[in-house]
Design an enzyme around this catalytic site. Sequence first.
Site, PDB file in Angstrom:
ATOM      1  CB  SER A 125      -3.266   2.895  21.539  1.00  0.00           C
ATOM      2  OG  SER A 125      -4.531   3.335  22.577  1.00  0.00           O
ATOM      3  CE  LYS A 162      -2.931   5.919  23.958  1.00  0.00           C
ATOM      4  NZ  LYS A 162      -3.701   7.376  23.577  1.00  0.00           N
ATOM      5  CE  LYS A 206      -6.125   3.830  26.007  1.00  0.00           C
ATOM      6  NZ  LYS A 206      -6.324   5.146  25.852  1.00  0.00           N
ATOM      7  CG  ASP A 246      -3.967   7.324  27.492  1.00  0.00           C
ATOM      8  OD1 ASP A 246      -4.670   8.378  28.579  1.00  0.00           O
ATOM      9  OD2 ASP A 246      -4.978   6.729  25.826  1.00  0.00           O
ATOM     10  CD  GLU A 283      -2.914   9.756  25.899  1.00  0.00           C
ATOM     11  OE1 GLU A 283      -2.280   8.908  25.310  1.00  0.00           O
ATOM     12  OE2 GLU A 283      -4.155  10.361  25.507  1.00  0.00           O
ATOM     13  CG  ASP A 329      -7.337  12.009  25.768  1.00  0.00           C
ATOM     14  OD1 ASP A 329      -7.902  12.779  24.609  1.00  0.00           O
ATOM     15  OD2 ASP A 329      -7.111  10.621  25.048  1.00  0.00           O
ATOM     16  CE  LYS A 363      -8.130  10.657  21.629  1.00  0.00           C
ATOM     17  NZ  LYS A 363      -8.760  10.124  22.378  1.00  0.00           N
ATOM     18  N   GLY A 399      -6.739   8.939  18.894  1.00  0.00           N
ATOM     19  CA  GLY A 399      -7.836   8.178  17.875  1.00  0.00           C
ATOM     20  C   GLY A 399      -8.691   8.232  18.747  1.00  0.00           C
TER      21      GLY A 399
HETATM   22  O1  OSB Z   1      -7.652   7.924  25.278  1.00  0.00           O
HETATM   23  O2  OSB Z   1      -6.845   8.193  23.643  1.00  0.00           O
HETATM   24  C1  OSB Z   1      -7.545   7.168  24.042  1.00  0.00           C
HETATM   25  C2  OSB Z   1      -9.391   5.421  22.587  1.00  0.00           C
HETATM   26  C3  OSB Z   1     -11.020   5.590  22.718  1.00  0.00           C
HETATM   27  C4  OSB Z   1     -10.803   6.374  23.747  1.00  0.00           C
HETATM   28  C5  OSB Z   1      -9.714   6.616  24.117  1.00  0.00           C
HETATM   29  C6  OSB Z   1      -9.248   6.581  23.818  1.00  0.00           C
HETATM   30  C7  OSB Z   1      -8.742   5.271  22.966  1.00  0.00           C
HETATM   31  C8  OSB Z   1      -6.715   5.085  21.824  1.00  0.00           C
HETATM   32  C9  OSB Z   1      -7.246   3.556  21.086  1.00  0.00           C
HETATM   33  O3  OSB Z   1      -6.151   5.125  23.244  1.00  0.00           O
HETATM   34  C10 OSB Z   1      -6.550   5.146  19.993  1.00  0.00           C
HETATM   35  C11 OSB Z   1      -6.709   4.729  18.306  1.00  0.00           C
HETATM   36  O4  OSB Z   1      -7.976   4.886  18.197  1.00  0.00           O
HETATM   37  O5  OSB Z   1      -5.787   3.940  18.317  1.00  0.00           O
HETATM   38 MG    MG Z   2      -6.198   9.146  25.636  1.00  0.00          MG
END
Ligand code: OSB
Ligand code: MG
Length: 374
Positions: free
Chosen positions: A140, A166, A168, A194, A219, A244, A268, A296
């Site tokens: 991510s 992925k 953001k 995401d 996402e 999510d 999750k 994650g």
């Molecule tokens: O939206 O998936 C998410 C981290 C913190 C809160 C929300 C998200 C995330 C990540 C990181 O995208 C995922 C990771 O732990 O590698």
């Molecule tokens: Mg997410």
Amino acid sequence: MMQLRGVRLHWLKLPLVRPFTTSFKVQTEREALLVEVAAEFDDGRTVTGWGECVALPDPSYSPEYADSCAVVIERFLLPRLRGDDVTAETVGHRLHRVKGNRMAKAALEMAVLDAQLRHAGRSFASYAGAVVDRVPSGVSVGIHDSVGELLDAVSGYLAEGYVRIKLKIQPGFDIEPVRAVRKLIGDDVPLQVDANAAYTLVDAPHLRRLDEFGLLLIEQPLGDEDMRQHAALARQMATPMCLDESIDSAEAAADAIALGAAAVINIKAGRVGGYLEAIRIHDIARANGIAVWCGGMLETGVGRAANAALAALPGFTLPGDISASDRFYREDITEPFVIDDGHIAVPQTPGISAAPDPDRLAACRVAVRDLPLG
Ligand code: OSB
Ligand code: MG
């Protein structure tokens, strides 16, 4: 069956190797909360179990936050786990009358399950029904100040072997960064985005512009509560819709599938109340032909171990956000997870995860509290 003899909370602070920026927050460190239980079993043996609470320090990703979880565990959850007939499989039922607070429940259930599995000498992978011994590793990638910096970061992760990227995104950092990354990596590397709930349905024509990049999925573009609106957006986009934040239970997963709000689900365990509920969502999705992948929350090695095993279930057909420990941490609190040929190994030792290294725990810890068992 077991009886809880001690419950200790550990608050940790781990610096991140670089800031991690999402549409809701810039993170420069992980404030982790671990739950340690001492459980006495019918044969007289006392076994330690560990759980990791995935809540962030503030209610930015979810209504829960680490300190709210600590209070809920102490005041409302632990009193329901009294007695000598505790099992991991009944924790969910015992806690059912406490509404919400799923990350708190998940952390406690995880510690109980870890103790139970260690006592039985069984790995979480075997217990959950894992069918592979390694899982593909996705990464991510946070929002960057410039597209150039983003491209450098993505190149670095590809060089390390990550098999899926992925990105953001947020309003103002979406179409052009995605276009640039797709151009850099070519059409064959799986790419997804995401938004962490940063858009509204009014943005549908804008989000449709992402369709040209052949993304695996988008996402959580809309708000946590916007199930119906995600279904409406899904009808207007070619890119598969993935939820999510909106999926906090098996019921929510069933509703999302029935409504057409999710073609894919990010699972999750913390968000849905625990690994057992996560497995139920996997089962529902699989029966409906809906793909799932393991999300994650910047877990330490404790939670990362659990995620790797969960992702080894047969319905996890897309790579998860299960990166190597060094994607976030220079030093983990367990043996680090490493990426090997694009994969992370599924732990096969008894329990859910390795216990944190005592020296590392002491070095990262900012507070500790023994909870009264009443
Ligand atoms: O939206 O998936 C998410 C981290 C913190 C809160 C929300 C998200 C995330 C990540 C990181 O995208 C995922 C990771 O732990 O590698
Ligand atoms: Mg997410």
